[in-house]
Enzyme design. Structure first.
Site, short mmCIF file in Angstrom:
data_model
loop_
_atom_site.label_atom_id
_atom_site.label_comp_id
_atom_site.label_asym_id
_atom_site.label_seq_id
_atom_site.Cartn_x
_atom_site.Cartn_y
_atom_site.Cartn_z
CE LYS A 39 5.27 -0.68 9.70
NZ LYS A 39 4.56 -0.40 10.94
CE LYS A 87 2.99 -1.18 16.92
NZ LYS A 87 3.43 -0.09 16.05
N1 GLU Z 1 1.13 1.07 10.90
C1 GLU Z 1 0.57 1.02 12.21
C2 GLU Z 1 1.62 0.59 13.21
O1 GLU Z 1 2.79 0.69 12.96
C3 GLU Z 1 -0.71 0.20 12.26
C4 GLU Z 1 -0.56 -1.25 11.96
C5 GLU Z 1 -1.90 -1.99 11.87
O2 GLU Z 1 -2.91 -1.42 12.16
O3 GLU Z 1 -1.82 -3.15 11.49
O4 GLU Z 1 1.32 0.19 14.29
#
Ligand code: GLU
Length: 467
Positions: A105, A93
């Site tokens: 994550k 992403k």
């Molecule tokens: N939890 C969000 C995602 O899955 C944001 C991750 C972030 O800002 O580092 O994209």
């Protein structure tokens, strides 16, 4: 139904896209695996004095860029496979929207509703302590953010804990999605939902693509159903409605409701606040199950909850022409194939929900720069515009009212600049991915993966192997 393994699902999509690139197989293998997987267990003392063991993970998927970046989720569905999948999705992403981070994550396996605020604070602080001890957090190492079940409050605790046990002038950059007073950025809370809106709007603005779907271009009057009125779903719905779309259905944990004439979001939210759910909302029909609304008549379906929501079971009945994946991994690969065969346009998670991490990137930049966006230039810009306007007044003999001056001579403040950066990111990435889709005659998900794999592959290809 086949057993659902999220990481394998992500890799399936990766392999499909990798076949369109010329990247060496060894590099592709390196790109796919998770570099570091941390599993922690720690005890906390509950309010009633008993001791309980808590389980959590942090996965750093790819170190091709540092820091690594990704949210922390609190949910009973958290496990190692899910965290690995979500970390990998973060890598792809970020690359797809040119946010210069590796993917990561984290997650803690708890049912938040069973813990007091004090207990959640203890869990968050202890988890952070584990991350610091294991070198899994830091502004140049790995930077967590909110995800399902967490928000600004938890991020504030993470920063505070980190700051207490480290000596780091850039400490504020160790986590994003913080409260503004602790170095957060304006617009972060709304960012993922706002990004979803920009992405959907961009897709809808392409007349040629809409013709193929049998839809009129433009967002005005489009009917949508949203699953989940959490942070992402709520803001996505809000911006879609402000843009002219009509919300006809909502799915929540307790029920799903549908009204083809439209549902008032503010009214539904206050009902939800008062009643703890949407069951029994009488300005729409409550359907038999909380997922039935996904199969109702609409133009756009926005799954904004958890993974594995659109699957072999319900995909054949879904009527939406556009699936806007606001959640991570909401569509299984089997459902993706079914929906694609039905002619739907799937705007994939590995692009569409990147608004959150994009604004996290801006927050992190603000933290390591130690200056708020707009602080240096806002007044200067305003004065420059005022000078131009006064020349216009002189040569045109037209005078601007105070209200017009305020509007025309506005310099960019933090919120304006964040919004502008987010809009630019989502529009540019959509068109890049859509172009790749057309070149290779693939779908947008594969297009986004190809875009990401090529970008990450270029870096891996130049990195060399040490020692
Ligand atoms: N939890 C969000 C995602 O899955 C944001 C991750 C972030 O800002 O580092 O994209």
């Amino acid at each position: 139904m086949s057993e659902y393994k999220f990481f394998e699902q992500v890799n399936k999509a990766f392999d499909k896209a990798a076949a369109y690139t010329k990247i060496d197989k060894g590099l592709l293998d390196q790109m796919k695996i998770c570099n570091n997987v941390l599993h922690v267990t720690f005890p906390i003392e509950r309010d009633n004095g008993t001791i309980e063991v808590i389980e959590g993970w942090r996965v750093e998927h790819s170190h091709h860029k540092l820091p690594t970046k990704g949210g922390i989720r609190y949910s009973m569905s958290v496990n190692e496979n899910e965290t690995m999948a979500l970390a990998a999705l973060m890598t792809y992403k970020c690359a797809a929207v040119d946010v210069p981070f590796g993917g990561a994550k984290g997650g803690i396996k708890i049912d938040k509703s069973k813990y007091s605020d004090r207990e959640i604070e203890k869990i968050t602080r202890r988890y952070t302590y584990e991350l610091v001890r294991k070198n899994f957090i830091g502004p140049g190492i790995d930077v967590p953010a909110p995800d399902y079940g967490t928000g600004a409050r938890e991020m504030g605790w993470i920063l505070d804990t980190y700051r207490q046990i480290t000596n780091d002038i850039n400490a504020e950059g160790c986590v994003t999605g913080k409260p503004i007073a602790q170095g957060g950025i304006r617009g972060r809370t709304e960012a993922t939902g706002r990004g979803v809106y920009f992405g959907v709007r961009e897709a809808l603005s392409n007349a040629e693509d809409m013709k193929e779907l049998g839809l009129e271009p433009g967002i005005e009057g489009k009917k949508f159903v949203v699953q989940g009125l959490g942070n992402v779903g709520y803001y996505a719905a809000k911006f879609m409605i402000e843009g002219g779309a009509v919300m006809v259905g909502v799915a929540e944990i307790d029920a799903s409701v549908y009204n083809p004439d439209g549902i008032d979001l503010a009214d539904l939210m206050s009902f939800k606040m008062e009643n703890g759910g949407i069951k029994g909302y009488d300005k729409a029909t409550t359907l038999a199950t909380n997922k039935q609304v996904l199969e109702m008549e609409c133009d756009i379906l926005i799954p904004a909850a958890l993974e594995n929501q659109l699957n072999e079971g319900n995909a054949p009945n879904i009527k939406a022409k556009i699936i806007a994946e606001a959640a991570n991994g909401p569509t299984t690969s089997e459902a993706h194939t079914i929906l694609k065969e039905k002619g739907a346009l799937i705007i994939p998670d590995n692009y569409l929900n990147a608004g959150g991490v994009t604004v996290s990137y801006f927050e992190w930049l603000k933290n390591i720069q130690h200056v708020r966006f707009g602080r240096m230039g806002k007044r200067f810009e305003e004065n420059s515009y005022k000078k131009i306007l006064s020349v216009i007044e002189t040569i045109s003999e037209r005078t601007f009212s105070q209200k017009e001056l305020l509007h025309l001579a506005k310099g960019g403040g933090e919120e304006d600049l964040v919004d502008s950066g987010l809009e630019e990111t989502m529009i540019t990435a959509y068109n890049q991915i859509n172009e790749i889709r057309k070149i290779h005659n693939v779908d947008l998900r594969t297009g986004a993966f190809i875009s990401a794999i090529e970008k990450v592959g270029l870096i891996y290809g130049q990195m060399g192997i040490f020692p």
